[in-house]
Design a protein around this motif. Structure first.
Motif, PDB file in Angstrom:
ATOM      1  N   LYS A   1      56.311  29.333  71.062  1.00  0.00           N
ATOM      2  CA  LYS A   1      56.377  30.772  70.756  1.00  0.00           C
ATOM      3  C   LYS A   1      56.255  31.031  69.257  1.00  0.00           C
ATOM      4  CE  LYS A   1      59.071  32.043  74.853  1.00  0.00           C
ATOM      5  NZ  LYS A   1      60.388  32.527  75.364  1.00  0.00           N
ATOM      6  N   ALA A   2      56.837  30.138  68.438  1.00  0.00           N
ATOM      7  CA  ALA A   2      56.771  30.323  66.986  1.00  0.00           C
ATOM      8  C   ALA A   2      55.330  30.234  66.475  1.00  0.00           C
ATOM      9  CB  ALA A   2      57.647  29.285  66.293  1.00  0.00           C
ATOM     10  N   TRP A   3      54.549  29.340  67.048  1.00  0.00           N
ATOM     11  CA  TRP A   3      53.166  29.152  66.601  1.00  0.00           C
ATOM     12  C   TRP A   3      52.206  30.160  67.209  1.00  0.00           C
ATOM     13  CZ3 TRP A   3      50.782  26.012  63.060  1.00  0.00           C
ATOM     14  CH2 TRP A   3      51.596  25.058  62.436  1.00  0.00           C
ATOM     15  N   ASP A   4      52.513  30.666  68.397  1.00  0.00           N
ATOM     16  CA  ASP A   4      51.604  31.566  69.096  1.00  0.00           C
ATOM     17  C   ASP A   4      51.341  32.822  68.274  1.00  0.00           C
ATOM     18  OD1 ASP A   4      49.996  32.619  71.101  1.00  0.00           O
ATOM     19  OD2 ASP A   4      51.681  33.586  72.110  1.00  0.00           O
ATOM     20  N   GLY A   5      50.103  33.040  67.881  1.00  0.00           N
ATOM     21  CA  GLY A   5      49.722  34.231  67.137  1.00  0.00           C
ATOM     22  C   GLY A   5      50.118  34.217  65.676  1.00  0.00           C
ATOM     23  N   SER A   6      50.621  33.097  65.160  1.00  0.00           N
ATOM     24  CA  SER A   6      51.074  33.031  63.771  1.00  0.00           C
ATOM     25  C   SER A   6      49.897  32.844  62.818  1.00  0.00           C
ATOM     26  CB  SER A   6      52.064  31.876  63.592  1.00  0.00           C
ATOM     27  OG  SER A   6      51.413  30.639  63.758  1.00  0.00           O
ATOM     28  N   SER A   7      50.142  33.163  61.537  1.00  0.00           N
ATOM     29  CA  SER A   7      49.115  32.937  60.525  1.00  0.00           C
ATOM     30  C   SER A   7      48.876  31.442  60.346  1.00  0.00           C
ATOM     31  CB  SER A   7      49.521  33.579  59.197  1.00  0.00           C
ATOM     32  OG  SER A   7      50.752  33.045  58.734  1.00  0.00           O
ATOM     33  N   ALA A   8      49.918  30.628  60.563  1.00  0.00           N
ATOM     34  CA  ALA A   8      49.761  29.173  60.459  1.00  0.00           C
ATOM     35  C   ALA A   8      48.786  28.668  61.520  1.00  0.00           C
ATOM     36  CB  ALA A   8      51.118  28.487  60.609  1.00  0.00           C
ATOM     37  N   ALA A   9      48.862  29.234  62.711  1.00  0.00           N
ATOM     38  CA  ALA A   9      47.954  28.828  63.784  1.00  0.00           C
ATOM     39  C   ALA A   9      46.512  29.207  63.429  1.00  0.00           C
ATOM     40  CB  ALA A   9      48.364  29.471  65.100  1.00  0.00           C
ATOM     41  N   GLU A  10      46.331  30.374  62.826  1.00  0.00           N
ATOM     42  CA  GLU A  10      44.986  30.788  62.428  1.00  0.00           C
ATOM     43  C   GLU A  10      44.419  29.837  61.377  1.00  0.00           C
ATOM     44  OE1 GLU A  10      45.003  34.803  61.143  1.00  0.00           O
ATOM     45  OE2 GLU A  10      45.767  35.621  63.030  1.00  0.00           O
ATOM     46  N   THR A  11      45.267  29.457  60.407  1.00  0.00           N
ATOM     47  CA  THR A  11      44.831  28.531  59.364  1.00  0.00           C
ATOM     48  C   THR A  11      44.474  27.180  59.963  1.00  0.00           C
ATOM     49  OG1 THR A  11      46.207  29.619  57.701  1.00  0.00           O
ATOM     50  CG2 THR A  11      45.520  27.359  57.238  1.00  0.00           C
TER      51      THR A  11
ATOM     52  N   VAL B   1      35.255   7.355  58.369  1.00  0.00           N
ATOM     53  CA  VAL B   1      35.088   8.762  58.000  1.00  0.00           C
ATOM     54  C   VAL B   1      35.270   8.938  56.496  1.00  0.00           C
ATOM     55  CG1 VAL B   1      36.061  11.078  58.269  1.00  0.00           C
ATOM     56  CG2 VAL B   1      35.774   9.589  60.264  1.00  0.00           C
ATOM     57  N   ALA B   2      34.407   9.746  55.891  1.00  0.00           N
ATOM     58  CA  ALA B   2      34.391   9.915  54.442  1.00  0.00           C
ATOM     59  C   ALA B   2      34.971  11.246  53.996  1.00  0.00           C
ATOM     60  CB  ALA B   2      32.958   9.778  53.929  1.00  0.00           C
ATOM     61  N   LEU B   3      35.831  11.833  54.817  1.00  0.00           N
ATOM     62  CA  LEU B   3      36.481  13.101  54.484  1.00  0.00           C
ATOM     63  C   LEU B   3      37.979  12.996  54.735  1.00  0.00           C
ATOM     64  CD1 LEU B   3      34.120  15.668  56.281  1.00  0.00           C
ATOM     65  CD2 LEU B   3      34.098  15.071  53.852  1.00  0.00           C
ATOM     66  N   GLY B   4      38.750  13.713  53.942  1.00  0.00           N
ATOM     67  CA  GLY B   4      40.170  13.865  54.218  1.00  0.00           C
ATOM     68  C   GLY B   4      40.407  15.172  54.937  1.00  0.00           C
ATOM     69  N   PRO B   5      41.563  15.329  55.619  1.00  0.00           N
ATOM     70  CA  PRO B   5      41.844  16.557  56.355  1.00  0.00           C
ATOM     71  C   PRO B   5      42.073  17.748  55.435  1.00  0.00           C
ATOM     72  CG  PRO B   5      43.776  15.153  56.319  1.00  0.00           C
ATOM     73  CD  PRO B   5      42.660  14.346  55.711  1.00  0.00           C
ATOM     74  N   SER B   6      41.946  18.943  55.993  1.00  0.00           N
ATOM     75  CA  SER B   6      42.280  20.160  55.256  1.00  0.00           C
ATOM     76  C   SER B   6      43.788  20.185  54.957  1.00  0.00           C
ATOM     77  CB  SER B   6      41.910  21.394  56.077  1.00  0.00           C
ATOM     78  OG  SER B   6      40.540  21.428  56.383  1.00  0.00           O
ATOM     79  N   ARG B   7      44.158  20.975  54.002  1.00  0.00           N
ATOM     80  CA  ARG B   7      45.580  21.117  53.672  1.00  0.00           C
ATOM     81  C   ARG B   7      46.282  21.851  54.809  1.00  0.00           C
ATOM     82  NH1 ARG B   7      48.079  23.929  48.184  1.00  0.00           N
ATOM     83  NH2 ARG B   7      50.286  23.579  48.678  1.00  0.00           N
ATOM     84  N   PRO B   8      47.382  21.289  55.334  1.00  0.00           N
ATOM     85  CA  PRO B   8      48.056  21.933  56.469  1.00  0.00           C
ATOM     86  C   PRO B   8      48.806  23.187  56.045  1.00  0.00           C
ATOM     87  CG  PRO B   8      49.289  20.010  55.763  1.00  0.00           C
ATOM     88  CD  PRO B   8      48.015  20.007  54.970  1.00  0.00           C
ATOM     89  N   PRO B   9      48.939  24.163  56.941  1.00  0.00           N
ATOM     90  CA  PRO B   9      49.695  25.385  56.623  1.00  0.00           C
ATOM     91  C   PRO B   9      51.189  25.142  56.724  1.00  0.00           C
ATOM     92  CG  PRO B   9      48.937  25.463  58.892  1.00  0.00           C
ATOM     93  CD  PRO B   9      48.355  24.208  58.301  1.00  0.00           C
ATOM     94  N   LYS B  10      51.961  26.046  56.148  1.00  0.00           N
ATOM     95  CA  LYS B  10      53.413  25.985  56.284  1.00  0.00           C
ATOM     96  C   LYS B  10      53.777  26.370  57.721  1.00  0.00           C
ATOM     97  CE  LYS B  10      57.769  27.824  54.500  1.00  0.00           C
ATOM     98  NZ  LYS B  10      58.417  28.766  53.533  1.00  0.00           N
ATOM     99  N   PRO B  11      54.531  25.521  58.420  1.00  0.00           N
ATOM    100  CA  PRO B  11      54.836  25.812  59.829  1.00  0.00           C
ATOM    101  C   PRO B  11      55.764  27.013  59.968  1.00  0.00           C
ATOM    102  CG  PRO B  11      56.067  23.905  59.097  1.00  0.00           C
ATOM    103  CD  PRO B  11      55.117  24.238  57.979  1.00  0.00           C
TER     104      PRO B  11
END
Length: 287
Positions: free
Chosen positions: A47-57, A176-186
């Protein structure tokens, strides 16, 4: 849940954790106790992640869920070669190429793409060669820039990879020659200290080609019957709850173990978030 026989031993002291249960050799009631009720916490995380800006990021970024290394065909030719790979014992014979490219592109099956900094061949090789210890070695004789396909939080993607030529193998080892994107604040915090009822998951090992199962590294103690992982599925996420089964009473040796656990899903993972109930964060992949 099915598990593999392979285990990783970590230091509990380094993690600031105390092992739960066991140590005196007598079987406690843990083996016959019912499984913990992980659903309330899993629902809270979903529920915390559903529809959050963190989920969009998260859905807009590149977060790998598969192994960043693709082994050569027929790997391995010998037990020594396998040991060399697992212990990260490599030898570089010759020079690695340089490229003027500064960026690499991730491309998903729906046509969406994302541009990220490209790792040089040397920096990518250094992620393979993590040991200077004794023992057998794999020899790298060259490399060229290419591509590979990798499971990500948004489904399979084509990503840049360095293709390393390995002595004795006809096809390259791809990394793989890429690192992941910066994670959002949960949008939700962790539970607190681990207990037999809930433990932090280590990482994602891989996602099945059809997306109907996920394999993770799950922690447990030295004096129990191993880990188990519960699954809660929603439209926007898949929440995994790791815990120990068959705990024993008494003191336990200071070890934290990990095993591969494969969980089956009711429908393909797709771009749903893969979340850890303990941390409240997405389960990380290998980098």
């Amino acid at each position: 849940m099915p598990t593999t026989a392979s285990r990783t031993v970590l230091s509990l002291a380094a993690l600031g954790l105390l092992a739960a249960g066991c140590g005196d050799g007598s079987k406690g009631s843990g083996a016959s106790e019912p499984a913990p009720d992980t659903r309330p916490r899993a629902l809270e995380v979903a529920k915390a992640w559903d529809g959050s800006s963190a989920a969009e990021t998260w859905r807009a970024g590149y977060y790998p869920l598969g192994d960043p290394v693709q082994l050569p065909d027929g790997a391995f030719h010998s037990g020594d070669d396998k040991e060399a790979y697992l212990t990260q014992n490599f030898t570089l014979r010759g020079d690695l190429p340089r490229t003027s490219r500064k960026d690499g592109k991730v491309t998903w099956r729906d046509g969406d793409s994302l541009t990220l900094p490209l790792m040089e061949a040397r920096a990518t090789y250094d992620r393979l060669d993590g040991s200077d210890g004794p023992g057998p070695r794999l020899t790298v004789t060259g490399a060229k820039l290419g591509e590979t396909t990798l499971a990500t939080s948004r489904g399979p993607a084509t990503v840049p990879a360095w293709l390393f030529t390995i002595e004795g193998y006809d096809t390259p080892l791809k990394r793989v020659a890429l690192g992941p994107s910066r994670p959002p604040k949960p949008p939700i915090g962790p539970v607190g200290s681990p207990t037999a009822e809930l433990w932090e998951l280590d990482r994602v090992v891989g996602v099945a080609a059809d997306g109907r199962s996920v394999t993770v590294r799950a922690h447990h103690g030295a004096c129990d019957d191993g880990p188990a992982v519960d699954v809660l599925e929603t439209d926007g996420g898949v929440v995994l709850s790791g815990y120990m089964v068959g705990t024993r009473d008494g003191l336990c040796t200071s070890q934290l173990l990990a095993e591969n656990v494969t969980v089956e899903l009711d429908r393909p993972l797709g771009d749903r978030l893969l979340l850890d109930a303990f941390t409240g964060r997405p389960v990380r992949g290998a980098e």
